[in-house]
Design a protein around this motif. Structure first.
Motif, short mmCIF file in Angstrom:
data_model
loop_
_atom_site.label_atom_id
_atom_site.label_comp_id
_atom_site.label_asym_id
_atom_site.label_seq_id
_atom_site.Cartn_x
_atom_site.Cartn_y
_atom_site.Cartn_z
N UNK A 18 6.80 -4.03 2.23
CA UNK A 18 5.58 -4.84 2.11
C UNK A 18 4.73 -4.39 0.92
N UNK A 19 4.73 -3.10 0.65
CA UNK A 19 3.92 -2.59 -0.45
C UNK A 19 4.55 -2.92 -1.81
N UNK A 20 5.91 -2.80 -1.91
CA UNK A 20 6.57 -2.98 -3.20
C UNK A 20 6.90 -4.43 -3.49
N UNK A 21 7.21 -5.19 -2.45
CA UNK A 21 7.59 -6.60 -2.63
C UNK A 21 6.71 -7.47 -1.74
N UNK A 22 5.40 -7.37 -1.94
CA UNK A 22 4.45 -8.04 -1.04
C UNK A 22 4.69 -9.55 -0.98
N UNK A 23 4.79 -10.20 -2.14
CA UNK A 23 4.94 -11.66 -2.15
C UNK A 23 6.22 -12.09 -1.47
N UNK A 24 7.32 -11.45 -1.82
CA UNK A 24 8.61 -11.83 -1.23
C UNK A 24 8.64 -11.50 0.27
N UNK A 25 8.06 -10.39 0.67
CA UNK A 25 8.06 -10.02 2.08
C UNK A 25 7.29 -11.04 2.91
N UNK A 26 6.07 -11.42 2.41
CA UNK A 26 5.25 -12.39 3.14
C UNK A 26 5.91 -13.77 3.20
N UNK A 27 6.70 -14.09 2.16
CA UNK A 27 7.40 -15.37 2.18
C UNK A 27 8.57 -15.35 3.18
N UNK A 28 9.25 -14.22 3.27
CA UNK A 28 10.37 -14.11 4.20
C UNK A 28 9.91 -13.88 5.64
N UNK A 29 8.84 -13.12 5.79
CA UNK A 29 8.34 -12.81 7.13
C UNK A 29 6.84 -13.09 7.19
N UNK A 30 6.45 -14.38 7.22
CA UNK A 30 5.01 -14.71 7.25
C UNK A 30 4.35 -14.19 8.52
N UNK A 31 3.12 -13.72 8.37
CA UNK A 31 2.39 -13.17 9.50
C UNK A 31 1.59 -14.24 10.23
N UNK A 32 1.31 -15.34 9.55
CA UNK A 32 0.48 -16.39 10.13
C UNK A 32 1.15 -17.74 9.93
N UNK A 33 0.62 -18.75 10.62
CA UNK A 33 1.14 -20.10 10.48
C UNK A 33 2.21 -20.41 11.50
N UNK A 35 5.35 -20.81 11.06
CA UNK A 35 6.59 -20.07 10.81
C UNK A 35 6.40 -18.56 10.91
N UNK A 36 5.35 -18.15 11.54
CA UNK A 36 5.04 -16.71 11.64
C UNK A 36 6.15 -15.97 12.40
N UNK A 37 6.48 -14.80 11.90
CA UNK A 37 7.53 -13.96 12.53
C UNK A 37 6.86 -12.70 13.06
N UNK A 38 6.91 -12.47 14.37
CA UNK A 38 6.30 -11.25 14.92
C UNK A 38 6.95 -10.01 14.31
N UNK A 39 6.13 -9.01 14.06
CA UNK A 39 6.63 -7.79 13.45
C UNK A 39 7.64 -7.08 14.35
N UNK A 40 7.54 -7.30 15.67
CA UNK A 40 8.52 -6.70 16.58
C UNK A 40 9.93 -7.22 16.30
N UNK A 41 10.02 -8.52 15.97
CA UNK A 41 11.33 -9.09 15.66
C UNK A 41 11.87 -8.55 14.35
N UNK A 42 10.97 -8.33 13.38
CA UNK A 42 11.39 -7.78 12.09
C UNK A 42 11.95 -6.36 12.29
N UNK A 43 11.27 -5.56 13.09
CA UNK A 43 11.72 -4.20 13.35
C UNK A 43 13.05 -4.21 14.12
N UNK A 44 13.19 -5.17 15.05
CA UNK A 44 14.43 -5.27 15.82
C UNK A 44 15.61 -5.64 14.91
#
Length: 263
Positions: A18-33, A35-44
């Motif tokens: 998230x720190x190094x590729x902020x734009x790409x990370x937010x596009x792949x795993x949006x936090x809101x909206x 199409x939001x992806x819960x961070x628990x699913x990302x970690x899983x």
């Protein structure tokens, strides 16, 4: 089998992405909206892709991630490859090494620093995968052989990593050799050979052993011919006619006259 990576390591990885590729990370795993992806699913998802990766390998992958100049965010599968590094051949390299292995006419062992020798021409998994596709190679289907080899090899490597195994070199089986302790064969004369033969016969002769007797074949006695009830009319016509009279058998007069028994 390796334990899964600690939750703290997964959070460190996601934070680094998230720190190094902020734009790409937010596009792949949006936090809101929507199409939001819960961070628990990302970690899983990260935990699934990093199954079998050791803590030491993870630290190496994280260091490579920080020092990478690649402008595109790596996937979790790409990060796994960064963690493993040279611990395992990738599928493409394994296929190239397998092709080179098939061309080796004489296998040569490599001397190690401790003075021992080891074959380092192909790994065990690459050799095993190669054996599975040899029939395609023998039939000239190289493209099919390559696709099947890569599929099998990647599957085997994933299973080996999950089980906590490390890459091992395939060792060529030792060839059978004749060891005569440096002694040259010297033929013996016929007399001495006969002497050794007689000694061998004595050793093989076991006394008082039960020797099965061979089966005896006996001829079946011939049956006596059955005596005819009726006398032969030509050899003894009178007896024949008498026997017919006793049994009440009518004999034609012409036959009686021919046999001499009628008027």
């Amino acid at each position: 089998m390796h334990n899964p990576l600690p939750q703290n390591d997964l959070k460190r990885l996601i934070t680094a992405l998230r720190m190094k590729y902020a734009t790409q990370f937010n596009r792949n795993f949006p936090m809101e909206g929507k199409n939001a992806v819960p961070m628990e699913l990302v970690e899983e998802e990260a935990a699934k892709n990093l199954a079998g990766v050791t803590s030491m390998q993870f630290e190496r992958g994280l260091a490579l991630l920080y020092t990478s100049t690649n402008k595109f965010m790596p996937s979790f599968a790409d990060f796994r490859a960064m963690c493993i590094g040279e611990d395992w051949w990738n599928a493409q390299k394994a296929w190239i090494k397998a092709c080179e292995y098939t061309k080796i006419m004489k296998h040569v062992a490599t001397e190690l620093p401790d003075g021992t020798f080891q074959y380092r021409e192909i790994t065990k998994l690459a050799k095993f995968s190669l054996d599975q596709v040899r029939h395609y190679i023998n039939d000239g289907e190289m493209y099919r052989a390559k696709d099947e080899f890569i599929r099998l090899y990647e599957s085997y490597v994933m299973e080996a990593q999950v089980r906590g195994r490390v890459q091992e070199w395939y060792q060529e089986p030792k060839a059978l050799t004749w060891n005569n302790d440096g002694k040259d064969f010297q033929p013996v004369d016929n007399e001495e050979a006969q002497k050794h033969l007689e000694e061998l016969k004595k050793k093989l002769n076991v006394k008082n052993r039960a020797v099965p007797k061979p089966q005896k074949f006996q001829l079946t006695p011939r049956q006596k011919p059955v005596e005819s009830y009726w006398p032969d009319p030509f050899a003894n016509p009178q007896a024949y006619l008498q026997a017919c009279a006793v049994d009440g058998v009518d004999v034609d007069m012409k036959i009686q006259r021919q046999l001499g028994g009628g008027v």
